[in-house]
Scaffold this motif. Structure first.
Motif, PDB file in Angstrom:
ATOM      1  N   ASN A 156      -5.589  -5.412  -9.391  1.00  0.00           N
ATOM      2  CA  ASN A 156      -4.586  -4.353  -9.568  1.00  0.00           C
ATOM      3  C   ASN A 156      -4.134  -3.819  -8.220  1.00  0.00           C
ATOM      4  O   ASN A 156      -4.934  -3.630  -7.314  1.00  0.00           O
ATOM      5  CB  ASN A 156      -5.158  -3.182 -10.369  1.00  0.00           C
ATOM      6  CG  ASN A 156      -5.395  -3.578 -11.820  1.00  0.00           C
ATOM      7  OD1 ASN A 156      -6.523  -3.596 -12.281  1.00  0.00           O
ATOM      8  ND2 ASN A 156      -4.337  -3.911 -12.517  1.00  0.00           N
ATOM      9  N   GLY A 157      -2.849  -3.605  -8.096  1.00  0.00           N
ATOM     10  CA  GLY A 157      -2.325  -3.040  -6.868  1.00  0.00           C
ATOM     11  C   GLY A 157      -2.181  -4.045  -5.751  1.00  0.00           C
ATOM     12  O   GLY A 157      -1.913  -3.691  -4.604  1.00  0.00           O
ATOM     13  N   ALA A 158      -2.333  -5.338  -6.067  1.00  0.00           N
ATOM     14  CA  ALA A 158      -2.246  -6.361  -5.025  1.00  0.00           C
ATOM     15  C   ALA A 158      -0.814  -6.555  -4.533  1.00  0.00           C
ATOM     16  O   ALA A 158      -0.598  -7.139  -3.476  1.00  0.00           O
ATOM     17  CB  ALA A 158      -2.801  -7.676  -5.547  1.00  0.00           C
ATOM     18  N   GLY A 159       0.143  -6.102  -5.291  1.00  0.00           N
ATOM     19  CA  GLY A 159       1.539  -6.258  -4.868  1.00  0.00           C
ATOM     20  C   GLY A 159       2.296  -7.299  -5.674  1.00  0.00           C
ATOM     21  O   GLY A 159       3.403  -7.699  -5.305  1.00  0.00           O
ATOM     22  N   LYS A 160       1.747  -7.715  -6.792  1.00  0.00           N
ATOM     23  CA  LYS A 160       2.375  -8.773  -7.598  1.00  0.00           C
ATOM     24  C   LYS A 160       3.724  -8.318  -8.157  1.00  0.00           C
ATOM     25  O   LYS A 160       4.732  -9.003  -8.004  1.00  0.00           O
ATOM     26  CB  LYS A 160       1.434  -9.180  -8.753  1.00  0.00           C
ATOM     27  CG  LYS A 160       0.039  -9.565  -8.288  1.00  0.00           C
ATOM     28  CD  LYS A 160      -0.858  -9.982  -9.434  1.00  0.00           C
ATOM     29  CE  LYS A 160      -1.176  -8.867 -10.423  1.00  0.00           C
ATOM     30  NZ  LYS A 160      -2.051  -7.809  -9.898  1.00  0.00           N
ATOM     31  N   SER A 161       3.710  -7.151  -8.797  1.00  0.00           N
ATOM     32  CA  SER A 161       4.979  -6.666  -9.360  1.00  0.00           C
ATOM     33  C   SER A 161       5.976  -6.340  -8.261  1.00  0.00           C
ATOM     34  O   SER A 161       7.184  -6.549  -8.426  1.00  0.00           O
ATOM     35  CB  SER A 161       4.742  -5.425 -10.213  1.00  0.00           C
ATOM     36  OG  SER A 161       3.871  -5.727 -11.275  1.00  0.00           O
ATOM     37  N   THR A 162       5.479  -5.842  -7.149  1.00  0.00           N
ATOM     38  CA  THR A 162       6.368  -5.543  -6.027  1.00  0.00           C
ATOM     39  C   THR A 162       7.090  -6.804  -5.572  1.00  0.00           C
ATOM     40  O   THR A 162       8.291  -6.775  -5.270  1.00  0.00           O
ATOM     41  CB  THR A 162       5.564  -4.930  -4.863  1.00  0.00           C
ATOM     42  OG1 THR A 162       4.858  -3.797  -5.357  1.00  0.00           O
ATOM     43  CG2 THR A 162       6.466  -4.513  -3.726  1.00  0.00           C
ATOM     44  N   PHE A 195       5.425   0.851   1.680  1.00  0.00           N
ATOM     45  CA  PHE A 195       5.756   2.128   1.032  1.00  0.00           C
ATOM     46  C   PHE A 195       5.050   3.196   1.841  1.00  0.00           C
ATOM     47  O   PHE A 195       3.845   3.383   1.677  1.00  0.00           O
ATOM     48  CB  PHE A 195       5.271   2.170  -0.417  1.00  0.00           C
ATOM     49  CG  PHE A 195       5.967   1.189  -1.319  1.00  0.00           C
ATOM     50  CD1 PHE A 195       7.319   1.302  -1.576  1.00  0.00           C
ATOM     51  CD2 PHE A 195       5.265   0.156  -1.916  1.00  0.00           C
ATOM     52  CE1 PHE A 195       7.959   0.408  -2.415  1.00  0.00           C
ATOM     53  CE2 PHE A 195       5.899  -0.736  -2.752  1.00  0.00           C
ATOM     54  CZ  PHE A 195       7.250  -0.620  -2.996  1.00  0.00           C
ATOM     55  N   LEU A 239       1.522   2.441   3.123  1.00  0.00           N
ATOM     56  CA  LEU A 239       0.910   1.352   2.361  1.00  0.00           C
ATOM     57  C   LEU A 239       1.650   0.046   2.575  1.00  0.00           C
ATOM     58  O   LEU A 239       2.851  -0.047   2.346  1.00  0.00           O
ATOM     59  CB  LEU A 239       0.926   1.710   0.869  1.00  0.00           C
ATOM     60  CG  LEU A 239       0.364   0.645  -0.067  1.00  0.00           C
ATOM     61  CD1 LEU A 239      -1.150   0.703  -0.107  1.00  0.00           C
ATOM     62  CD2 LEU A 239       0.950   0.803  -1.451  1.00  0.00           C
ATOM     63  N   GLN A 242       6.634  -5.774 -16.710  1.00  0.00           N
ATOM     64  CA  GLN A 242       5.254  -5.459 -17.063  1.00  0.00           C
ATOM     65  C   GLN A 242       5.205  -4.467 -18.224  1.00  0.00           C
ATOM     66  O   GLN A 242       4.414  -4.609 -19.138  1.00  0.00           O
ATOM     67  CB  GLN A 242       4.537  -4.894 -15.835  1.00  0.00           C
ATOM     68  CG  GLN A 242       3.049  -4.704 -16.033  1.00  0.00           C
ATOM     69  CD  GLN A 242       2.328  -4.501 -14.720  1.00  0.00           C
ATOM     70  OE1 GLN A 242       2.915  -4.522 -13.643  1.00  0.00           O
ATOM     71  NE2 GLN A 242       1.024  -4.320 -14.797  1.00  0.00           N
ATOM     72  N   HIS A 276      -3.289 -11.388 -15.860  1.00  0.00           N
ATOM     73  CA  HIS A 276      -4.711 -11.084 -15.641  1.00  0.00           C
ATOM     74  C   HIS A 276      -5.588 -11.924 -16.565  1.00  0.00           C
ATOM     75  O   HIS A 276      -6.759 -12.146 -16.284  1.00  0.00           O
ATOM     76  CB  HIS A 276      -4.984  -9.596 -15.905  1.00  0.00           C
ATOM     77  CG  HIS A 276      -4.515  -8.707 -14.793  1.00  0.00           C
ATOM     78  ND1 HIS A 276      -5.039  -8.772 -13.530  1.00  0.00           N
ATOM     79  CD2 HIS A 276      -3.565  -7.739 -14.742  1.00  0.00           C
ATOM     80  CE1 HIS A 276      -4.439  -7.880 -12.757  1.00  0.00           C
ATOM     81  NE2 HIS A 276      -3.517  -7.242 -13.476  1.00  0.00           N
TER      82      HIS A 276
HETATM   83  N1  LIG Z   1       8.306   2.064  -5.616  1.00  0.00           N
HETATM   84  C1  LIG Z   1       7.091   2.257  -5.068  1.00  0.00           C
HETATM   85  N2  LIG Z   1       6.885   3.311  -4.237  1.00  0.00           N
HETATM   86  C2  LIG Z   1       5.688   3.512  -3.686  1.00  0.00           C
HETATM   87  N3  LIG Z   1       4.624   2.737  -3.884  1.00  0.00           N
HETATM   88  C3  LIG Z   1       4.750   1.682  -4.706  1.00  0.00           C
HETATM   89  C4  LIG Z   1       6.000   1.390  -5.345  1.00  0.00           C
HETATM   90  N4  LIG Z   1       5.831   0.288  -6.100  1.00  0.00           N
HETATM   91  C5  LIG Z   1       4.545  -0.090  -5.950  1.00  0.00           C
HETATM   92  N5  LIG Z   1       3.895   0.724  -5.118  1.00  0.00           N
HETATM   93  C6  LIG Z   1       2.512   0.574  -4.680  1.00  0.00           C
HETATM   94  O1  LIG Z   1       2.380  -0.720  -4.159  1.00  0.00           O
HETATM   95  C7  LIG Z   1       1.133  -1.288  -4.533  1.00  0.00           C
HETATM   96  C8  LIG Z   1       1.347  -2.590  -5.254  1.00  0.00           C
HETATM   97  O2  LIG Z   1       1.868  -2.300  -6.543  1.00  0.00           O
HETATM   98  P1  LIG Z   1       2.199  -3.424  -7.598  1.00  0.00           P
HETATM   99  O3  LIG Z   1       2.794  -2.743  -8.760  1.00  0.00           O
HETATM  100  O4  LIG Z   1       3.008  -4.477  -6.952  1.00  0.00           O
HETATM  101  O5  LIG Z   1       0.776  -4.001  -7.978  1.00  0.00           O
HETATM  102  P2  LIG Z   1       0.402  -5.121  -9.021  1.00  0.00           P
HETATM  103  O6  LIG Z   1      -0.217  -6.214  -8.263  1.00  0.00           O
HETATM  104  O7  LIG Z   1       1.545  -5.451  -9.864  1.00  0.00           O
HETATM  105  O8  LIG Z   1      -0.720  -4.389  -9.879  1.00  0.00           O
HETATM  106  P3  LIG Z   1      -1.007  -4.419 -11.444  1.00  0.00           P
HETATM  107  O9  LIG Z   1      -1.854  -5.598 -11.691  1.00  0.00           O
HETATM  108  O10 LIG Z   1      -1.723  -3.142 -11.698  1.00  0.00           O
HETATM  109  O11 LIG Z   1       0.315  -4.473 -12.121  1.00  0.00           O
HETATM  110  C9  LIG Z   1       0.425  -0.250  -5.383  1.00  0.00           C
HETATM  111  O12 LIG Z   1      -0.484   0.446  -4.561  1.00  0.00           O
HETATM  112  C10 LIG Z   1       1.533   0.661  -5.825  1.00  0.00           C
HETATM  113  O13 LIG Z   1       1.074   1.984  -6.001  1.00  0.00           O
END
Ligand SMILES: Nc1ncnc2c1ncn2[C@@H]1O[C@H](COP(=O)(O)OP(=O)(O)OP(=O)(O)O)[C@@H](O)[C@H]1O
Ligand SMILES: [Mg+2]
Lengths: 399, 252
Positions: free
Chosen positions: B38-44, B13, B16, B85, B207
């Motif tokens: 948090n922010g590790a990229g799991k949801s991504t 992104f 990032l 989520q 978590h």
């Molecule tokens: N559509 C997007 N555009 C820009 N940045 C994004 C987008 N989606 C996620 N990010 C960024 O990518 C990184 C990973 O986000 P993600 O949601 O995958 O984290 P996560 O592991 O699910 O965290 P959490 O435990 O908080 O849910 C974060 O820094 C987030 O800000």
């Protein structure tokens, strides 16, 4: 009955009864009384009630269920009218082929426009539909009317001339008719001081409206209708649940376009001409007003809203200052003049002002429209708390 | 080969690196947990799996066929359901209708033009919804409007919708977040039962370590978009890399 549950059957029979008895219900005042001008039981206006009822019922399938606000539905109505008049010109004044063609042409037209406009949602969708409708209006008004190719007859409007071929006419009537039953024939029933009018055209249109209402009711209660409501709430979830929202939207758009085409065809069937102004954006806006005023997403709302607006348009607009003066003539002259001066801006040509004010009041205080208001009053009277007599009613405004 | 194969996925992104060289294989019939700060990229990563995001590079195959480039509804129809989520439900509809939509999607496919069919005639769908609501303990809430419920209930509803589809692969993004302890335990029981009875493969992001260790057959730890450890639960606890990732994540 009819594949409907108990409550729905009752609602449906209620609509049937009200529609069939309209010549009585809309004519409560004796012909010679001062209040007779508030009677709406004459053929022309009653036809408009049911025809615009059909238009609004169809619009509600799109807007009420899916929340997609089309600002161009008058285009489909206009196309329906043109198609019908062409059938009159080419075949005969029988309304059956005319109405069949209006529905088909409007369906095809909405398929194309819907396919393109549904690539966007929200405000962009609305703007696209508006743009398309205005383009259609411009085409009908000028582009498609030139000496070498005259499809719409421009400013004058499309109408039937004695020189038209009318290949199937034979010895048939010189007026629109349903297999010989002339649309403009009216029987008058006089009871005491009252005169009730029963018009063929009205009953034909009423039959179509009842059918249209019944189909809408079935759609509301079908899995298809459920998906449309799901689109309104959360399209993302719908897609991640394995449903493709695009064809659902397109189907809803085309169905509502066909309803508009039917309404346009019926307008031509009651009065065989078609003009471009039927496609103008004000006409598209009117059906939005009707639906919201009556109650978007409810079954009865659109019909109620359509009747309400058409009543205002035709009755309030006729009250001029002479009429007002006769009303208040029993008062001292100065008070009479004062009252007339206050009321005058809201009636006659000013009826739009009254309508606008009522629209604002309803949207602010009754977001569920007239149906919502009626329900609240009913609950107040009966002391019951039936907030959900119509489970489909969704008193939240669409986003 | 696993039922789900993720190879060399990268996703940026802007500046990032949300996912960097992610390789993951999920075995059929197992529960695979993905944990990480948090922010590790799991949801991504889940977004890539369900067609919400296109990765910059890499491939994803499900049951041997590539699912990259497919639309979300197509991926779902292949048998992948996701619990989000933040609950994604039909909030103005009733609980019953919510689950019913999922049942129709499973039975009738992505689109069915049946405007004159009647919902009240769909006996088998009604039975299935009733059963599903019993399974998730929501039978008493069947007529509630979804928006009016607690966050935990919304999540359970979303889970019911996904389970009603009999998916082959269930993706769960923090399914117990926002739930009371008792509900969390119920959810664990429910998921265990599903895994044992129906053998649904699951990928679960969580978590709450109690949930993770109660369910997972295998755990992948994600840190800054890259898997750093993959192992069975018993070996994850003591792994120094894992502790470092979590502490490191907390510092950022
Ligand atoms: N559509 C997007 N555009 C820009 N940045 C994004 C987008 N989606 C996620 N990010 C960024 O990518 C990184 C990973 O986000 P993600 O949601 O995958 O984290 P996560 O592991 O699910 O965290 P959490 O435990 O908080 O849910 C974060 O820094 C987030 O800000
Ligand atoms: Mg997340």
């Amino acid at each position: 009955m009819f594949g409907l549950d108990k409550v729905d059957t009752r609602t449906f029979l209620f609509v049937v009864a009200i529609t069939l008895l309209a010549p009585f219900i809309l004519n409560p005042f004796p012909s010679e009384s001062a209040l007779a001008q508030f009677n709406a039981g004459y053929p022309d206006l009653m036809q408009r009630f049911v025809i615009f009822g059909i238009f609004a019922i169809g619009f509600n399938i799109l807007f009420g269920l899916t929340g997609y606000l089309s600002f161009g539905h008058a285009a489909f109505l206009g196309v329906g009218s043109y198609a019908a008049v062409w059938m009159f010109k080419l075949l005969s004044f029988n309304i059956v082929p005319a109405i069949a063609l209006s529905i088909i042409v409007a369906g095809l037209f909405s398929l194309v426009i819907g396919y393109i406009c549904l690539r966007r949602s929200g405000i962009y969708f609305s703007i696209l539909t508006l743009a398309f409708a205005q383009m259609s209006f411009a085409m009908a008004y000028s582009v498609l009317s030139n000496p070498s190719f005259n499809l719409t007859n421009g400013e004058t409007g499309l109408q039937v001339y004695a020189s038209d071929p009318q290949y199937l006419k034979g010895n048939g009537p010189d007026n629109t008719h349903l297999f010989g039953l002339e649309m403009n024939s009216t029987a008058t029933l006089e009871i005491g001081a009252w005169a009730f009018q029963f018009n063929i055209g009205f009953y034909v249109c009423a039959a179509f409206m009842i059918a249209a209402f019944y189909i809408a009711m079935r759609i509301f209660r079908s899995p298809f209708g459920l998906m449309l409501r799901a689109i309104k709430t959360n399209q993302t979830r719908l897609n991640y649940t394995g449903l493709n929202s695009r064809p659902y939207m397109l189907a809803a758009f085309v169905i509502s376009g066909m309803y508009a085409g039917l309404a346009g065809g019926l307008l031509a069937a009651t009065d065989p001409l078609a003009g471009a102004e039927r496609m103008q954006w004000t006409a598209s806006g009117e059906v939005v007003l009707m639906t919201i005023l009556g109650g978007a997403g409810t079954l009865l709302g659109p019909v109620l809203g359509a009747a309400f607006i058409k009543y205002f348009e035709n009755i309030f607009s006729k009250i001029n200052d002479t009429v007002l003066h006769t009303w208040f003539s029993f008062m001292p002259e100065s008070i009479e003049n004062f009252l007339v001066a206050i009321i005058y801006p809201f009636v006659g040509k000013g009826w739009h002002l009254t309508l606008g004010l009522m629209f604002m009041l309803i949207v602010i205080f009754l977001p569920g429209g007239l149906v919502d208001g009626g329900m609240r009053i009913w609950n107040r009277i009966t002391g019951k708390n039936r907030t959900q007599a119509d489970p489909v009613a969704d008193p939240k405004p669409a986003e | 080969m696993g039922i789900l194969e993720i190879k060399d996925i990268n996703k940026r992104f802007g500046g990032l690196q949300a996912l960097g060289d992610v390789n993951l294989s999920v075995e059929e019939g197992t529960v695979h947990a993905i944990i990480g700060p948090n922010g590790a990229g799991k949801s991504t990563l889940l977004n890539v799996l369900v067609g919400k995001l296109e990765p910059d590079t890499g491939s994803v195959t499900f049951e041997g066929r590539s699912i990259l480039g497919l639309k979300p509804h197509q991926i779902n129809q292949l048998g992948i359901s996701r619990v989000f989520q933040t609950p994604e439900i039909f909030s103005t509809l009733s609980v019953f209708e919510n689950v019913m939509i999922a049942c129709f999607a499973k039975r009738d496919g992505a689109f069915q033009l049946n405007p004159l069919a009647s919902i009240s005639n769909e006996k088998d769908i009604h039975e299935k919804v009733e059963q599903m609501l019993l399974d998730v303990n929501m039978a008493d809430k069947r007529n509630d409007i979804a928006a009016s419920m607690s966050r935990g209930d919304k999540r359970r509803l979303e889970m019911a919708m996904c389970l009603a589809q009999d998916p082959k692969l269930l993706l769960l993004d923090e399914p117990t977040a926002g739930m009371a302890r008792a509900d969390t335990n119920n959810t664990i029981e429910l998921l265990k039962e599903i895994e044992e009875k129906r053998g649904i493969t699951m990928v679960i992001i969580e978590h709450d370590m109690h949930v993770v260790f109660s369910l997972a057959n295998k755990i992948t730890v994600l840190a800054q978009g890259t898997p750093i450890v993959e192992d069975v639960p018993s070996k994850i606890k003591g792994n120094p890399k894992v502790q470092e990732a979590y502490l490191g994540g907390a510092h950022e």
